[in-house]
Design a protein around this motif. Structure first.
Motif, PDB file in Angstrom:
ATOM      1  N   ALA A 107       2.067  23.181  -2.857  1.00 26.74           N
ATOM      2  CA  ALA A 107       3.184  23.061  -1.920  1.00 26.74           C
ATOM      3  C   ALA A 107       2.694  22.785  -0.508  1.00 26.74           C
ATOM      4  N   LYS A 108       1.696  23.519  -0.065  1.00 27.11           N
ATOM      5  CA  LYS A 108       1.172  23.327   1.291  1.00 27.11           C
ATOM      6  C   LYS A 108       0.492  21.967   1.445  1.00 27.11           C
ATOM      7  N   ALA A 109      -0.252  21.556   0.418  1.00 26.50           N
ATOM      8  CA  ALA A 109      -0.953  20.273   0.491  1.00 26.50           C
ATOM      9  C   ALA A 109       0.029  19.105   0.536  1.00 26.50           C
ATOM     10  N   MET A 110       1.080  19.168  -0.254  1.00 29.81           N
ATOM     11  CA  MET A 110       2.049  18.083  -0.274  1.00 29.81           C
ATOM     12  C   MET A 110       2.786  17.965   1.050  1.00 29.81           C
ATOM     13  N   VAL A 111       3.239  19.094   1.588  1.00 28.01           N
ATOM     14  CA  VAL A 111       3.961  19.054   2.857  1.00 28.01           C
ATOM     15  C   VAL A 111       3.020  18.658   4.000  1.00 28.01           C
ATOM     16  N   ALA A 112       1.804  19.177   3.986  1.00 28.35           N
ATOM     17  CA  ALA A 112       0.841  18.838   5.037  1.00 28.35           C
ATOM     18  C   ALA A 112       0.514  17.346   5.015  1.00 28.35           C
ATOM     19  N   TYR A 113       0.380  16.789   3.826  1.00 22.62           N
ATOM     20  CA  TYR A 113       0.076  15.358   3.709  1.00 22.62           C
ATOM     21  C   TYR A 113       1.227  14.512   4.245  1.00 22.62           C
ATOM     22  N   VAL A 114       2.448  14.857   3.853  1.00 16.96           N
ATOM     23  CA  VAL A 114       3.612  14.090   4.290  1.00 16.96           C
ATOM     24  C   VAL A 114       3.787  14.180   5.803  1.00 16.96           C
ATOM     25  N   VAL A 115       3.645  15.373   6.358  1.00 17.63           N
ATOM     26  CA  VAL A 115       3.813  15.552   7.803  1.00 17.63           C
ATOM     27  C   VAL A 115       2.710  14.839   8.574  1.00 17.63           C
ATOM     28  N   ALA A 116       1.499  14.823   8.039  1.00 19.12           N
ATOM     29  CA  ALA A 116       0.373  14.223   8.753  1.00 19.12           C
ATOM     30  C   ALA A 116       0.369  12.704   8.668  1.00 19.12           C
ATOM     31  N   LYS A 117       0.848  12.137   7.564  1.00 15.03           N
ATOM     32  CA  LYS A 117       0.681  10.699   7.333  1.00 15.03           C
ATOM     33  C   LYS A 117       1.962   9.875   7.439  1.00 15.03           C
ATOM     34  N   TYR A 118       3.114  10.518   7.435  1.00 16.11           N
ATOM     35  CA  TYR A 118       4.366   9.765   7.512  1.00 16.11           C
ATOM     36  C   TYR A 118       5.102  10.146   8.795  1.00 16.11           C
ATOM     37  N   SER A 181      -5.153  14.507   8.625  1.00 20.74           N
ATOM     38  CA  SER A 181      -5.072  13.672   9.831  1.00 20.74           C
ATOM     39  C   SER A 181      -6.363  12.910  10.087  1.00 20.74           C
ATOM     40  N   THR A 182      -7.483  13.409   9.568  1.00 21.00           N
ATOM     41  CA  THR A 182      -8.772  12.739   9.792  1.00 21.00           C
ATOM     42  C   THR A 182      -9.061  11.654   8.753  1.00 21.00           C
ATOM     43  N   VAL A 183      -8.268  11.597   7.684  1.00 24.55           N
ATOM     44  CA  VAL A 183      -8.497  10.601   6.637  1.00 24.55           C
ATOM     45  C   VAL A 183      -7.853   9.275   7.046  1.00 24.55           C
ATOM     46  N   SER A 184      -8.606   8.211   6.940  1.00 24.32           N
ATOM     47  CA  SER A 184      -8.104   6.896   7.328  1.00 24.32           C
ATOM     48  C   SER A 184      -6.969   6.444   6.424  1.00 24.32           C
ATOM     49  N   TRP A 185      -5.921   5.849   7.014  1.00 22.19           N
ATOM     50  CA  TRP A 185      -4.781   5.343   6.269  1.00 22.19           C
ATOM     51  C   TRP A 185      -5.100   4.028   5.556  1.00 22.19           C
ATOM     52  N   GLU A 186      -6.243   3.458   5.846  1.00 27.88           N
ATOM     53  CA  GLU A 186      -6.630   2.203   5.200  1.00 27.88           C
ATOM     54  C   GLU A 186      -6.801   2.378   3.696  1.00 27.88           C
ATOM     55  N   TYR A 187      -7.139   3.595   3.257  1.00 24.69           N
ATOM     56  CA  TYR A 187      -7.224   3.852   1.829  1.00 24.69           C
ATOM     57  C   TYR A 187      -5.857   3.658   1.167  1.00 24.69           C
ATOM     58  N   ALA A 188      -4.804   4.155   1.822  1.00 21.00           N
ATOM     59  CA  ALA A 188      -3.452   4.012   1.280  1.00 21.00           C
ATOM     60  C   ALA A 188      -3.017   2.559   1.279  1.00 21.00           C
ATOM     61  N   GLU A 189      -3.357   1.828   2.327  1.00 19.23           N
ATOM     62  CA  GLU A 189      -2.979   0.415   2.387  1.00 19.23           C
ATOM     63  C   GLU A 189      -3.679  -0.383   1.292  1.00 19.23           C
ATOM     64  N   HIS A 198       3.905   5.771  -3.615  1.00 17.86           N
ATOM     65  CA  HIS A 198       3.581   6.793  -2.620  1.00 17.86           C
ATOM     66  C   HIS A 198       3.024   8.048  -3.284  1.00 17.86           C
ATOM     67  N   PHE A 199       3.601   8.431  -4.412  1.00 19.50           N
ATOM     68  CA  PHE A 199       3.111   9.618  -5.108  1.00 19.50           C
ATOM     69  C   PHE A 199       1.708   9.385  -5.663  1.00 19.50           C
ATOM     70  N   THR A 200       1.466   8.204  -6.195  1.00 22.83           N
ATOM     71  CA  THR A 200       0.135   7.884  -6.720  1.00 22.83           C
ATOM     72  C   THR A 200      -0.903   7.900  -5.614  1.00 22.83           C
ATOM     73  N   ILE A 201      -0.547   7.376  -4.455  1.00 24.67           N
ATOM     74  CA  ILE A 201      -1.473   7.385  -3.318  1.00 24.67           C
ATOM     75  C   ILE A 201      -1.814   8.817  -2.921  1.00 24.67           C
ATOM     76  N   MET A 202      -0.792   9.656  -2.876  1.00 26.50           N
ATOM     77  CA  MET A 202      -1.023  11.047  -2.491  1.00 26.50           C
ATOM     78  C   MET A 202      -1.881  11.771  -3.523  1.00 26.50           C
ATOM     79  N   TRP A 203      -1.529  11.621  -4.817  1.00 28.83           N
ATOM     80  CA  TRP A 203      -2.152  12.425  -5.862  1.00 28.83           C
ATOM     81  C   TRP A 203      -3.522  11.899  -6.281  1.00 28.83           C
ATOM     82  N   LYS A 204      -3.685  10.576  -6.328  1.00 29.25           N
ATOM     83  CA  LYS A 204      -4.912   9.995  -6.863  1.00 29.25           C
ATOM     84  C   LYS A 204      -5.854   9.421  -5.809  1.00 29.25           C
ATOM     85  N   VAL A 205      -5.371   9.296  -4.562  1.00 32.97           N
ATOM     86  CA  VAL A 205      -6.219   8.743  -3.500  1.00 32.97           C
ATOM     87  C   VAL A 205      -6.526   9.783  -2.438  1.00 32.97           C
TER      88      VAL A 205
END
Length: 298
Positions: A107-118, A181-189, A198-205
């Motif tokens: 729960a914390k990881a999912m919310v932290a990821y969404v708040v930090a990257k979106y 916040s320190t992870v580059s968004w270029e991985y997602a792109e 979006h879910f695959t990027i979060m879970w597998k990347v």
């Protein structure tokens, strides 16, 4: 000249003092663990006369007695009272610790990821809510919480108690937010170009890139839940954990325990502590290793 400066900076007075203090701290912890282990094999008389000495005789029967005596009586409606023995205590501890840790960290990881990257309007609100909850203590919530749990069937329910841990607030959220916040968004792109959702990027990347931080937080949470004896007093009386059994064991008036004295209590502490030591030895490289992230090659 440059090499001498580097060596001098590397082994300066501050680092030497810190190394000395950390070494003393580590030796203190090691001494306590070894002392507890050796003292658990002593007799009550031997421990009283020579508390810091090596055991004159190893009383292995102490552990055999602990496996019989370490239990918690539970009253089951319509059935009566029965004793929950050590294997079942460990099972409840494992289910409670693993379940609460998994729900809490995910729960914390999912919310932290969404708040930090979106970037969306609710992101700063969620971040602010976490800070406010951490700063302002909520006093007097327990009576209303228990009343609500009884009303919706969550009281004395192991699965429901794990679900209740699905909150995003706390220091773990802050650490995960800073890490994402320190992870580059270029991985997602790059993943989007390959058709990832979006879910695959979060879970597998993204999650695998910060897996070491998640693992460290998961281990610390597991240890916290494993040592939580208060949960049986407040929320879950029918599923006693090993930590609660240890708490009741130390305050028990059973003759066999009083005859065994402090070595019996140290035996019980060693038995309950064993799973945590096993986890430490399994994941010691991850706990003591460096946290690093990969980079995008041009």
């Amino acid at each position: 000249m440059e090499r001498s400066k580097l060596k001098k900076g590397k082994w300066g007075p501050f680092r030497i003092i810190m190394l000395f203090l950390l070494s003393v701290y580590a030796l203190t912890i090691i001494f306590l663990v070894v002392w507890v282990l050796l003292s658990s094999f002593k007799s009550k008389m031997d421990f009283s006369d020579y508390p810091l000495s090596f055991p004159k005789k190893f009383y292995f029967e102490n552990y055999a007695n602990i496996f019989k005596e370490l239990s918690v009586p539970v009253t089951i409606p319509g059935v009566g009272q029965r004793d929950i023995l050590l294997p079942e205590l460990f099972l409840y501890s494992l289910l409670y610790s693993v379940g609460c840790t998994a729900v809490s960290i995910i729960a914390k990881a999912m919310v932290a990821y969404v708040v930090a990257k979106y970037k969306f309007r609710l992101a700063p609100v969620l971040y602010t809510i976490n800070i406010v909850v951490m700063i302002i203590p909520i006093v007097g919530r327990l009576p209303s919480e228990l009343q609500l749990m009884r009303a919706i069937g969550f009281y004395d329910n192991l699965l429901a108690l794990c679900i209740m841990k699905g909150s995003f607030t706390g220091m773990d959220f802050m650490l995960l937010h800073a890490t994402f916040s320190t992870v580059s968004w270029e991985y997602a792109e790059a993943a989007k170009i390959d058709g990832a959702s979006h879910f695959t990027i979060m879970w597998k990347v993204m999650f695998p890139m910060v897996k070491q931080v998640i693992l460290i937080l998961a281990l610390t949470n597991f240890i916290t839940y494993w040592n939580d004896w208060n949960v049986n007093v407040t929320y879950m009386p029918s599923y006693p954990t090993a930590a609660y059994a240890l708490y009741t064991f130390q305050n028990s008036n059973i003759n066999s325990i009083s005859l065994g004295g402090v070595p019996y209590v140290l035996c019980a502490c060693t038995v309950v502590m064993l799973p945590i030591l096993i986890l430490f030895f399994i994941f010691r490289d991850q706990l003591l290793g460096e946290v690093s992230f990969g980079g995008i090659k041009g």
